[in-house]
Design an enzyme around this catalytic site. Structure first.
Site, PDB file in Angstrom:
ATOM      1  N   GLU A  61       0.839  -1.204   0.000  1.00  0.00           N
ATOM      2  CA  GLU A  61       0.000   0.000   0.000  1.00  0.00           C
ATOM      3  C   GLU A  61       0.876   1.256   0.000  1.00  0.00           C
ATOM      4  O   GLU A  61       0.611   2.212  -0.740  1.00  0.00           O
ATOM      5  CB  GLU A  61      -0.898  -0.008   1.232  1.00  0.00           C
ATOM      6  CG  GLU A  61      -1.668   1.271   1.476  1.00  0.00           C
ATOM      7  CD  GLU A  61      -2.032   1.436   2.939  1.00  0.00           C
ATOM      8  OE1 GLU A  61      -2.249   2.586   3.358  1.00  0.00           O
ATOM      9  OE2 GLU A  61      -2.087   0.427   3.657  1.00  0.00           O
ATOM     10  N   ASP A  65       0.826   3.910  -3.260  1.00  0.00           N
ATOM     11  CA  ASP A  65       0.473   5.325  -3.127  1.00  0.00           C
ATOM     12  C   ASP A  65       1.368   6.186  -4.011  1.00  0.00           C
ATOM     13  O   ASP A  65       0.911   7.065  -4.746  1.00  0.00           O
ATOM     14  CB  ASP A  65       0.593   5.723  -1.653  1.00  0.00           C
ATOM     15  CG  ASP A  65       0.406   7.210  -1.433  1.00  0.00           C
ATOM     16  OD1 ASP A  65      -0.624   7.746  -1.863  1.00  0.00           O
ATOM     17  OD2 ASP A  65       1.286   7.841  -0.822  1.00  0.00           O
ATOM     18  N   ASP A 134      -6.954   1.019   0.360  1.00  0.00           N
ATOM     19  CA  ASP A 134      -5.617   0.499   0.670  1.00  0.00           C
ATOM     20  C   ASP A 134      -5.297  -0.726  -0.187  1.00  0.00           C
ATOM     21  O   ASP A 134      -4.172  -0.873  -0.690  1.00  0.00           O
ATOM     22  CB  ASP A 134      -5.524   0.124   2.149  1.00  0.00           C
ATOM     23  CG  ASP A 134      -5.540   1.340   3.066  1.00  0.00           C
ATOM     24  OD1 ASP A 134      -5.412   2.466   2.552  1.00  0.00           O
ATOM     25  OD2 ASP A 134      -5.711   1.151   4.282  1.00  0.00           O
ATOM     26  N   GLU A 137      -4.446   0.307  -3.751  1.00  0.00           N
ATOM     27  CA  GLU A 137      -3.064   0.777  -3.839  1.00  0.00           C
ATOM     28  C   GLU A 137      -2.084  -0.392  -3.806  1.00  0.00           C
ATOM     29  O   GLU A 137      -1.084  -0.396  -4.535  1.00  0.00           O
ATOM     30  CB  GLU A 137      -2.758   1.740  -2.693  1.00  0.00           C
ATOM     31  CG  GLU A 137      -3.410   3.107  -2.846  1.00  0.00           C
ATOM     32  CD  GLU A 137      -3.071   4.057  -1.719  1.00  0.00           C
ATOM     33  OE1 GLU A 137      -3.025   5.279  -1.973  1.00  0.00           O
ATOM     34  OE2 GLU A 137      -2.844   3.582  -0.577  1.00  0.00           O
TER      35      GLU A 137
END
Length: 246
Positions: A61, A65, A134, A137
């Site tokens: 995650e 990002d 999450d 990502e």
């Protein structure tokens, strides 16, 4: 269709290869290393409840990002040469935010493929925005590690195609002022003040410049064709500086 995969992802069951293949079809990418995909689908609650695994998707995650932000930043830079830095930041923040990620996750029914603990299962974790965002990502990070930047760029631009178009056309609007107010109240750091500091251009085509501050500390500055738009832009910049938006 969703019920079938949810059934096969009952708590305590291992990830089935046919389920992985179905998810791969939905993102239009087949993993060379299936373990990366399994890691991306594993919520921390799974490991915390002793599911014979200590891995979770939290590290992926973190990487995802940055990968998402890079791809969207590059796309906006190359395709919207009319936009200045402030507008580019605004559009990027709207595209890569939690609601957008959760929306993408729902469109591919990602929640049905997740490995989550019993507690999260019972409290609706598969449909919670934060968990879906999450995991989305994490999936993107897994694609990046497995296939490289060009591959993940194609995956992202396809998955986010509608959101990108809607944001650039002004069809998605987020109330940053309300969000900033909520954040500041929770932090108990003072009262928010918006100030119009400049008006630029002729009367028929003015640009307003507004800053938002708490006491003597300036949190953000924004530009807009109206005072309200400038305030929203200032609030958005403040949220970025506070780490609430990316």
């Amino acid at each position: 269709m969703g019920h079938y995969f949810l059934k096969n992802f009952k708590r305590g069951m291992e990830v089935k290869r046919e389920n992985l293949s179905e998810l791969e079809k939905r993102i239009n990418y087949s993993f060379k290393d299936k373990n990366l995909l399994i890691e991306a689908l594993t919520h921390s609650s799974w490991a915390h409840e002793g599911k014979n695994s200590k891995i979770s998707n939290e590290r992926l995650e973190f990487l995802g990002d940055s990968v998402l932000s890079l791809v969207i930043s590059e796309y906006l830079y190359k395709n919207r040469k009319d936009l200045e830095e402030g507008s580019l930041s605004k559009y990027r923040a709207e595209i890569v935010c939690e609601p957008s990620l959760a929306r993408c996750a729902r469109e591919i029914e990602l929640g049905n493929f997740l490995r989550i603990g019993k507690g999260e299962e019972l409290t609706g974790g598969r449909e919670r925005d934060s968990i879906l965002a999450d995991a989305m990502e994490a999936i993107l990070a897994a694609v990046y590690l497995d296939g490289g930047l060009e591959v993940v760029r194609n995956v992202i631009l396809e998955l986010f195609k509608n959101i990108i178009e809607e944001v650039l056309e002004g069809l998605i609007y987020r109330d940053y002022k309300t969000k900033l107010q909520e954040v500041v109240q929770s932090m108990e750091i003072g009262k928010i003040i918006y100030e119009l500091i400049e008006e630029m251009g002729p009367d028929h085509n003015k640009t307003f410049v507004t800053q938002v501050r708490i006491g003597d500390v300036i949190l953000g500055k924004g530009y807009g064709k109206s005072k309200k738009e400038a305030e929203q832009a200032a609030a958005m910049e403040a949220l970025i500086k506070l780490g609430i938006l990316k």
